[in-house]
Write an enzyme that holds these catalytic residues in place. Structure first.
Site: not given
Length: 353
Positions: A45, A128, A146, A205, A208, A214
């Site tokens: 990370e 984060y 993030d 998309c 997705c 969305c």
DNA sequence: CATACGTGGTT
DNA sequence: TAACCAAGTAT
């Protein structure tokens, strides 16, 4: 009315499409009871802060080979860790990495804290990263926010408020979606979605798992989100780097001060970097202008570095820096801007490399 | 809240 | 070529 986004749909997608990453426990292994190593999650990370997965992979492998656990890293020499971090950028991360490892050993018995607040009290761990370690390493229901999550949330809700102003709203939206079950896999799933499907330029998309709910997809605004405040132009600064080589092949380098740009890293001595740099040779010598500049762009300015080279005798006494023996000099241990200087100068110096 | 802080890949 | 972007943090 569209149905609202379901964490379960994203988890189903993650179970089938999770990326295979060196620090990751796959969802299948995770469900079989395998726990991630908090040290490896923490290290990954920190490396991934503002840095791509592709760039991190080899550094992660190298670090975990050299220093397999937090105690080993805590016992490492500063210079060795900085040298291994060279090229990855944002060098304060490496300095804080060591501070953090030593704090974990000295103040926490060699174990990372298991609460978000405890983690965030450590050097280099902010909002984060504390959430990411909590979720991924300990499967705690913390919300990671993030750049990926910001983008996914802005699109899911068709939020047009520009960043960073939109950050609190995006955090609240992300928080409302975080499930109590499998929060660790969920956190990684949102980020994988942002990295592979809901990408900045041309999101896929069509494949997705959240295409139905969305709002940006429905409005056709997905490619414009998230909006961001305009950035300032980068000024250009000038500077002079001095590459001195002793007759035995040793190279003059200095360790930069811990604070500021390239802090704690090795580099060639040089002038200040400004509009009108002052020449400041580190020792008396017949300096020759290499005639080629090293050009480099940092986060907030462009740099053009003039390069001066000199061959000096064995009794040369530098005002700044120290000569590094030819056989221990590794250009790979230099930050990229300094490696560029090396690359340009090395053809001119007999014994270099 | 704004700024400093790296680098390499993509468009 | 230049701008944009990436699993942010510290001050």
């Amino acid at each position: 009315m569209r149905e609202t986004a379901q964490p379960g749909d994203l988890l189903d997608w993650y179970d089938a499409h999770a990326r295979d990453l060196p620090w990751r426990v796959s969802p299948a292994d995770r469900s079989a009871g395998v726990r991630p190593d908090p040290y490896r999650i923490w290290l990954s990370e920190i490396m991934l802060q503002q840095t791509t997965v592709a760039a991190v992979k080899s550094y992660f492998e190298r670090f975990t080979t050299l220093w397999p656990d937090v105690a080993a890293l805590a016992a490492a020499e500063d210079a060795d860790v900085m040298a291994e971090w060279a090229g990855l950028g944002y060098y304060a991360r490496a300095r804080n990495l060591l501070k953090c490892a030593r704090a974990v050993v000295a103040d926490h018995g060699g174990r990372f804290p298991q609460t978000r607040a405890g983690l965030q009290a450590l050097p280099g761990i902010g909002p984060y990263t504390s959430a990411a370690i909590s979720a991924i390493a300990y499967d705690l229901p913390e919300t990671v926010v993030d750049g990926n999550v910001e983008r996914v949330m802005a699109r899911l809700h068709d939020l047009h408020t520009p960043l960073p102003e939109a950050k609190p709203a995006l955090t609240a939206l992300a928080d409302a979606l975080t499930p109590q079950t499998r929060p660790g896999d969920y956190a990684q799933a949102v980020m994988d979605l942002g990295a592979t499907i809901c990408t900045p330029r041309s999101p896929a998309c069509g494949i997705c798992p959240w295409r139905a709910p969305c709002a940006a997809r429905a409005a056709g605004t997905m490619a414009d989100l998230p909006r961001k405040s305009p950035k300032k132009p980068k000024p250009t600064r000038l500077g002079i780097a001095y590459v001195a080589q002793r007759d035995d092949g040793a190279i003059l380098l200095e360790t930069r001060p811990d604070k500021g740009l390239l802090g704690g890293m090795l580099g060639f001595p040089g002038s200040d970097w400004s509009e009108t740099p002052e020449p400041d040779p580190p020792l008396e010598a017949e300096w020759q202008d290499l005639g080629e500049e090293a050009r480099h762009t940092f986060t907030h300015f462009h740099l053009r570095l003039r390069i001066m080279v000199a061959q000096v005798g064995g009794n040369a006494a530098p005002r700044r820096g120290a000569f590094h023996p030819r056989h221990s000099y590794r250009p790979a241990s230099l930050p990229t801007v300094m490696r560029k200087v090396h690359d340009l100068a090395h053809g001119r110096l007999r014994e270099m490399l």
